[in-house]
Design a protein around this motif. Sequence first.
Motif, short mmCIF file in Angstrom:
data_model
loop_
_atom_site.label_atom_id
_atom_site.label_comp_id
_atom_site.label_asym_id
_atom_site.label_seq_id
_atom_site.Cartn_x
_atom_site.Cartn_y
_atom_site.Cartn_z
N ASP A 1 0.61 -1.01 0.03
CA ASP A 1 0.29 -0.26 -0.33
C ASP A 1 0.60 1.18 0.16
N TYR A 2 0.69 2.26 0.25
CA TYR A 2 1.06 3.26 0.61
C TYR A 2 2.22 3.45 1.69
N HIS A 3 2.20 2.93 2.26
CA HIS A 3 3.35 2.25 2.91
C HIS A 3 4.76 1.63 2.22
N THR A 4 4.13 0.93 1.75
CA THR A 4 5.77 0.52 0.40
C THR A 4 5.74 1.58 -0.52
N HIS A 5 5.04 2.14 -0.84
CA HIS A 5 5.59 2.72 -1.57
C HIS A 5 6.25 4.22 -1.48
N PHE A 6 5.68 4.20 0.11
CA PHE A 6 6.71 5.83 -0.12
C PHE A 6 8.24 4.95 0.25
#
Length: 1414
Positions: free
Chosen positions: A508-513
């Motif tokens: 999710d956005y954590h991974t992408h960040f």
Amino acid sequence: MSTRLPALGLLLLLLCPAQVFSQSCVWYGECGVAFGDKRYNCKYSGPPKPLPKDGYDLVQELCPGFFFDNVSLCCDIQQLRTLKSNLQLPLQFLSRCPSCFYNLMTLFCELTCSPHQSQFLNVTATESYIDPETQENKTNVKELEYYVGQSFANAMYNACRDVEAPSSNEKALGLLCGRDASTCNATNWIEYMFNKDNGQAPFTITPIFSDLPILKMEPMRNVTKGCNESVDEVTGPCSCQDCSIVCGPKPQPPPPAVPWKILGLDAMYVIMWITYMAFLLVFFGGLLAVWCHRRRYFVSEYTPIDSNIAFSVNTSDSGEASCCDPLGAAFDGYLRRMFTKWGAFCVRNPTCVIFFSLVFIAACSSGLVFVRVTTNPVELWSAPHSRARMEKEYFDKHFGPFFRTEQLIIRAPNTSVHIYEPYPSGSDVPFGPPLNKEILHQVLDLQIAIESITASYDNKTVTLQDVCVAPLSPYNKNCTIMSVLNYFQNSHSVLDHQVGDDFFVYADYHTHFLYCTRAPSSLNDTSMLHDPCLGTFGGPVFPWLVLGGYDDQNYNNATALVITFPVSNYYNDTEKLQRAQAWEKEFINFVKNYKNPNLTISFIAERSIEDELNRESKSDVFTIAISYAIMFLYISLALGHIQRCGRLQVDSKISLGIAGILIVLSSVACSLGIFSYMGMPLTLIVIEVIPFLVLAVGVDNIFILVQTYQRDERLQEEALDQQLGRILGEVAPTMFLSSFSETSAFFFGNFTADCTRPVACGLIVPRLLLPFVSCFIVEYRLLDRSVLAVGGVLCPSSTEQLLPALHVQSGKEKVIWSLQRLNEAGSLCQEDSLHTVRGHQHSAHMTASSSTRHWALSSVPAVHTFSLFAGLAVFIDFLLQITCFVSLLGLDIKRQENNRLDILCCVRGADDGRGVQASESYLFRFFKNSFAPLLLKDWLRPIVIAVFVGVLSFSIAVVNKVEIGLDQSLSMPNDSYVIDYFKSLGQYLHSGPPVYFVLEEGHDYTTRKGQNMVCGGMGCDSDSLVQQIFNAAELDTYTHVGFAPSSWIDDYFDWVAPQSSCCRLYNATHQFCNASVIDPTCVRCRPLTPEGKQRPQGKEFMKFLPMFLSDNPNPKCGKGGHAAYSSAVNIIGDDAYVGATYFMTYHTVLKTSADYIDAMKKAQLVARNITETMNSKGSNYRVFPYSQEWSVRGTGGEQGRNRGGLGTADTAQRHMANVFYVFYEQYLTIIDDTIFNLSVSLGSIFLVTLVILGCELWSAVIMCVTIAMILVNMFGVMWLWGISLNAVSLVNLVMSCGISVEFCSHITRAFTMSTKGSRVSRAEEALAHMGSSVFSGITLTKFGGIVVLAFAKSQIFEIFYFRMYLAMVLLGATHGLIFLPVLLSYVGPSVTKAKRQTTQDRYKGTERERLLNF
């Protein structure tokens, strides 16, 4: 015993016959589609197949080791093409180190095509596949185990770990390892490359690392090349920048300076304490010896021991006339007679004098119609020929001005830290409050709302799109927005994008960040999301620019988000600039009114400081008005001497006081008008500061003149004009002394000499002058109404370098870091007059050579203007006082003698029959009867000397502890939103300002020699420009150079290399063909031959360079130079040759003024060393550093660059910056400047005093010593009161030098003119007659006005004006009225016979003759 077993095994292996492995494949050809354009390989277990001749070129290009015999391989031509396509990205970043890329190619060539695949590849999963064209049954290889030798993996990693990515100032592995380069190692790098989640691998390849056979599998352990080894005869070893072992030992910075201590205490304290004790011992010992001597030879034990004894006894105060004494007496007599006649004339002819005075004032003041006010900060605070000013102009001319910036710092105080748990494995990762998804959505809403702001200018709508920076326009018109939301393409849907099932979230956005903060240039985050990280504007978003409040490089711990909107700065287009300012105004209003309880926002716009300064000016106008009103009211009332209440309206001198004030203001207007006639631009300092200064000088003279008359008794048969003439003859010389001393201090203090040696010598002058009301220099940002720092070329006493100098040790290839000791002055001396660009006219304006010494007024605009205006205003004020004011005084006395009321002069008052009588004021009687006798008592005088010398000793001890710099927040009103921004800026931002190393136009980049001087890759000189900056970055804590530089020339060589797919041409038209274009007619620019692999030279270099600079980065070619370098390279003459270029890196985080000053010093000296190195090789062109401060933390209004695009390195930072070198240049020599200016001012005061006092050398020395004590004590006050040495305080020190003359000159001259019998008597008479005027004049006048400044809203007034002006007045008053009389009573000059005779002749036959002979 165990250690011998491996050695024994190795020996047996060598003795055994070499094992010949059978050739067998595990795949051949491509089968089904894995995803996108990625395909599986077809399972095949037979022998390798001969490669068709069409594939020979590919084999020679990719895997030349397989090109032998009939070229039997386990791959077909399509697999080779796929291999080439997949390796384009690592090729672009790793090919700059040939041995690194050779090892990487070995890994993939063995995997793809090796005829011995079956020995180290094990297929673990397959699936059936039917070829849609042939309907043939095939098998896809879905999973595979690759047995790799651990030693091979380690060797490959070691050869690649130091390779730089010049465009991003990062290690290349940081872009290719899926993690930060610091955490990348051999195993996780290879695992990442073989993981299908990275978006490049079509199926899972599991690497197994071992140097020993496992389950009959023989690991691939081919020979590797170290980065210090050549791959073939054409290529050489990797450069030092890409291979640390080539560099030799890492340079070490010199140890920090050891504090100077004695017996564990500060040395200055100890030295001054010992000196003070020694002085007290000598002083009191001498007093005791004199006391004993006089008691024995002169008086009885009952007589007071002092020079107060009868004149006949104290013969020591009577000196013989020297050769200069008659001349001095004659000169004094001439002045007295001249002013006496002139005063009488003015009183007899008041109408004529006043009329011509008014005509003179009107004529001079009419020049104000030509007034031109300069508000350009660079023109105000930087000398036209200063190093920083010329470098700024050169940079702006060749690369364009910097962008305007609007910036927000956002916090989420009501949100707590949350923990991200990666699936399926991995340690928990904490995320800071602003990285909560809901907060990010709210911030994105705010960002989108700001993008939608509209303004109106000239009846036209202005949007962000109209004024923003779009670096890749017209191909990409998206505005540059430096925001963490750009990792998510500024989209709510991308922010919400996640992959998972009903039970788990895989990405999710954590991974992408987490991925984007490691690889901000990536177009694919390689997780299951496969979302891009590259900003929508076409450039990377570096995490240190958009995140704040994190520790180390743990960006996930950020406590603040930073959003920056760069706006085009239309340097020479007023209309477009005003459109941008109109949008900024709406931006400010919007953010001010934005409400969100979950967000706390600190913000600033490019125009914010200017707006706040204007607001501050208006808010403090009332305070300043009260200050002047109090001074005016006091002057008007204090001039009158009211003897009786009945004569209050008659004896008051309100009208005369107002007239005196108007004369002061008229003198200022005349000065402004005269210089406006001459076309000299006016600064706000002149308007706001000089009236305060001239008022201090003028009021003192007015009080002396008026009060001397009030105490004087008209002689018999003496008319009013004769009386006032006589009085003017007495006081005008002392008025002339003080006024002319101050005028000369301002004029001559602004003179400086050029050096005779071939060195650009700095104009050592005050570097900043600050207006009294609103014009205040902001340390980090300068706008139209914020003034003034002065740059100057520096001139030390030694040419020894301050910074490590790089040179090549004879007979060795490694670079030696030579640390030379610091120049004591902390200055920089540029040889050859700022390295005159020899042979090129275009750089002639940057030279500042001087072969002969000459004197000239300082060319620093602010200093030049202030000095000339102030000096002329003081002198005109003196002229008007001895003309117009004397006539007005005569008229006022006639009014008073006729009992006419003050102001209402037509109305007569009651006549009490007494008339006007000479009398002494209460203050005069206090000084004469109480203060002077008490001060000069025998027991008190030694105490006074001891106390003042003690204070002086303390001030000397702390003078070197006064801080240098200026706190930016002091410029703002206390309620300004900018102050909150400044606090957030210092607390949260982690990025240092970028620094550009500019190589001036003229260098030849088309030859191998010229290229080697500059580049940092393979084959480049070990002391090249890029390499020296790289070495400086190795000592980042010492040099403040934080990263290796972005190098356009190295990226260009990688881009144009034939192995790369970046440089391609349409075969028919020979026009550029972008790497993303799929067209069989596109062919590589250069042949894949040994010659083609060499760097392009001559015309070929210039042929492809414009293509490189116009190429946009894309997944096939990340080296395109449009975004990163389009503005870094000037191409001149219809693409004929390269002009000026720059190489950008960053400073480390700079927080204090000392950090900024030191960073500039080190950068300048790195550049100087590069210049000297290049000059020694035949290049005659200079390298200089140019830097800007972050966002509005910087200084001037030209931020960012308006040309070219924002790209992988340059862009991500450039728009975030403002000039700071031009401002901080003043601090390189501010100590020398302070000493020099104050010394020259004192010297001019000494010369004027010496002449006007009739060659009284000792009197001039005593007066200048007292003024010097005041100045030194000012430094003590600055240290005690926390006032730093900067532009503001330097101006105040210069002013205090001039104002101190008022406190000392009148007392000194009165002492020299006195013919009393002893020094004590003369000191008492001087203090009695002049002390009251000095106290009631300048002391009380300025004290009343200064106290009001304590209530100003601006901190600048409270600190630099209230505190320093108060100290100036108090120190001046105490030294002039207490210390100086006591000092004169001890060591004052003797009365000569010539002077006594002159005095007796002057008063012969009058009542004063009896008093003198009493």
